[in-house]
Design a protein around this motif. Structure first.
Motif, mmCIF file in Angstrom:
data_model
loop_
_atom_site.group_PDB
_atom_site.id
_atom_site.type_symbol
_atom_site.label_atom_id
_atom_site.label_comp_id
_atom_site.label_asym_id
_atom_site.label_seq_id
_atom_site.Cartn_x
_atom_site.Cartn_y
_atom_site.Cartn_z
ATOM 1 N N LEU A 39 56.613 113.576 -82.796
ATOM 2 C CA LEU A 39 57.212 112.320 -82.310
ATOM 3 C C LEU A 39 56.199 111.577 -81.437
ATOM 4 O O LEU A 39 55.986 110.366 -81.596
ATOM 5 N N TYR A 40 55.588 112.316 -80.514
ATOM 6 C CA TYR A 40 54.602 111.696 -79.612
ATOM 7 C C TYR A 40 53.347 111.299 -80.388
ATOM 8 O O TYR A 40 52.722 110.271 -80.104
ATOM 9 N N ARG A 41 52.983 112.126 -81.378
ATOM 10 C CA ARG A 41 51.816 111.797 -82.206
ATOM 11 C C ARG A 41 52.062 110.494 -82.975
ATOM 12 O O ARG A 41 51.175 109.635 -83.054
ATOM 13 N N ALA A 42 53.262 110.358 -83.545
ATOM 14 C CA ALA A 42 53.559 109.142 -84.331
ATOM 15 C C ALA A 42 53.520 107.901 -83.439
ATOM 16 O O ALA A 42 52.994 106.852 -83.840
ATOM 17 N N VAL A 43 54.050 108.022 -82.228
ATOM 18 C CA VAL A 43 54.005 106.876 -81.297
ATOM 19 C C VAL A 43 52.550 106.536 -80.968
ATOM 20 O O VAL A 43 52.139 105.364 -80.998
ATOM 21 N N GLY A 44 51.749 107.556 -80.681
ATOM 22 C CA GLY A 44 50.335 107.325 -80.339
ATOM 23 C C GLY A 44 49.579 106.665 -81.480
ATOM 24 O O GLY A 44 48.824 105.705 -81.278
ATOM 25 N N VAL A 45 49.800 107.160 -82.693
ATOM 26 C CA VAL A 45 49.105 106.611 -83.871
ATOM 27 C C VAL A 45 49.514 105.158 -84.094
ATOM 28 O O VAL A 45 48.668 104.283 -84.329
ATOM 29 N N ARG A 81 42.540 112.778 -83.330
ATOM 30 C CA ARG A 81 42.747 111.513 -82.620
ATOM 31 C C ARG A 81 44.236 111.356 -82.248
ATOM 32 O O ARG A 81 44.589 110.916 -81.157
ATOM 33 N N ALA A 82 45.113 111.756 -83.162
ATOM 34 C CA ALA A 82 46.553 111.639 -82.909
ATOM 35 C C ALA A 82 46.996 112.580 -81.788
ATOM 36 O O ALA A 82 47.848 112.222 -80.962
ATOM 37 N N GLY A 83 46.407 113.775 -81.736
ATOM 38 C CA GLY A 83 46.766 114.732 -80.684
ATOM 39 C C GLY A 83 46.422 114.187 -79.310
ATOM 40 O O GLY A 83 47.204 114.284 -78.356
ATOM 41 N N GLU A 84 45.259 113.599 -79.214
ATOM 42 C CA GLU A 84 44.815 113.018 -77.945
ATOM 43 C C GLU A 84 45.704 111.817 -77.563
ATOM 44 O O GLU A 84 46.160 111.704 -76.413
ATOM 45 N N ALA A 85 45.981 110.963 -78.540
ATOM 46 C CA ALA A 85 46.832 109.790 -78.265
ATOM 47 C C ALA A 85 48.235 110.231 -77.849
ATOM 48 O O ALA A 85 48.838 109.653 -76.935
ATOM 49 N N ALA A 86 48.736 111.293 -78.507
ATOM 50 C CA ALA A 86 50.081 111.801 -78.189
ATOM 51 C C ALA A 86 50.162 112.252 -76.741
ATOM 52 O O ALA A 86 51.117 111.938 -76.016
ATOM 53 N N SER A 87 49.147 112.980 -76.313
ATOM 54 C CA SER A 87 49.150 113.496 -74.948
ATOM 55 C C SER A 87 49.127 112.335 -73.937
ATOM 56 O O SER A 87 49.741 112.421 -72.868
ATOM 57 N N VAL A 89 50.364 109.079 -74.477
ATOM 58 C CA VAL A 89 51.642 108.350 -74.431
ATOM 59 C C VAL A 89 52.771 109.231 -73.902
ATOM 60 O O VAL A 89 53.742 108.726 -73.329
ATOM 61 N N ALA A 90 52.621 110.550 -74.065
ATOM 62 C CA ALA A 90 53.668 111.474 -73.611
ATOM 63 C C ALA A 90 53.791 111.508 -72.091
ATOM 64 O O ALA A 90 54.787 112.005 -71.560
ATOM 65 N N ALA A 91 52.801 110.987 -71.399
ATOM 66 C CA ALA A 91 52.865 110.984 -69.932
ATOM 67 C C ALA A 91 53.749 109.850 -69.408
ATOM 68 O O ALA A 91 54.091 109.831 -68.226
ATOM 69 N N HIS A 92 54.130 108.900 -70.288
ATOM 70 C CA HIS A 92 54.929 107.743 -69.826
ATOM 71 C C HIS A 92 56.427 108.064 -69.863
ATOM 72 O O HIS A 92 56.975 108.368 -70.942
#
Ligand code: DC
Length: 217
Positions: A39-45, A81-87, A89-92
């Protein structure tokens, strides 16, 4: 709150083995499995694809609120790249709030559900009947993640993967909202010295103990 559902919460850091354990537990018990990291990965991507800023909590939350479950199938969500982006956006907090109902509804399915993530046993389903926190040393997790990314065709060095894992651990456990932490009533499962069959067997025993406890009550 709990209804008829038996919830298995599988939390832990990246590449600890929690995803495979969750999938195999779901197959064993006939429960649907949610990989909440997707879920967080999809938001980040989606945020990156729209040219947005990963620090923009409101833009990320707007995407989280209209997340299409089909986007979890996009192979792009499984990239480094998605893993990093997920981490990021997951902080918000607004992102986490937007994704909470979906995860809680998933957890309430009868006869049960398996969810893996970072905050399932602590925040999403604190009532879960079986909770485990799956971990392994950063070095071993980097070995596993490097093999996985290489098999997906990504060109990345082992050192870069280890650095990603250490950064992500620090960010995921250091954030203010729903940090990655073992629930007080979870069972710690250290898979450093285990292959996946042994890790799964240990996880199955944790669930069997929880089921026996529930049968007695
Ligand atoms: O499990 P994963 O590596 O696919 O998760 C990607 C990121 O998503 C992870 O670094 C932190 C975030 N995440 C989270 O904050 N809470 C969850 N329940 C699952 C993942």
């Amino acid at each position: 709150m709990t209804g008829d559902s038996f919830v298995i919460a599988v939390d832990g850091p990246a590449a600890s083995g929690k995803g495979t354990i969750a999938t195999r537990l779901g197959a064993l018990y006939g429960y649907p499995v949610l990989d909440s990291g997707l879920l967080y990965r999809a938001v980040g991507v989606q945020l990156l694809q729209s040219g947005g800023d990963l620090d923009d909590a409101e833009a990320a939350a707007a995407l989280a609120r209209k997340l299409d479950p089909a986007s979890l199938e996009d192979p792009e969500v499984r990239t480094r790249r998605a893993g990093e982006a997920a981490s990021r956006v997951a902080a918000h907090t607004p992102v986490r709030t937007a994704l909470r109902d979906f995860q809680q509804q998933f957890a309430r399915q009868s006869p049960g559900a398996v969810i893996d993530g970072r905050d399932i046993g602590t925040v999403i389903a604190p009532w879960a009947q079986a909770k485990m926190f799956v971990t392994a040393t950063p070095q071993v997790r980097a070995d596993r993640r490097w093999l996985q990314l290489s098999a997906q065709g990504e060109t990345v060095s082992h050192d870069e993967v280890l650095a990603d894992i250490l950064l992500r651990d620090r960010r995921d456990s250091g954030r203010a909202d729903s940090p990655m932490v073992a629930a007080a009533d979870s069972v710690l499962l250290d898979t450093t010295e285990m292959d996946i069959d042994r890790a799964f067997d240990a996880a199955r025993r944790i669930v069997e103990t929880a089921r026996a406890r529930q049968d007695q009550s």
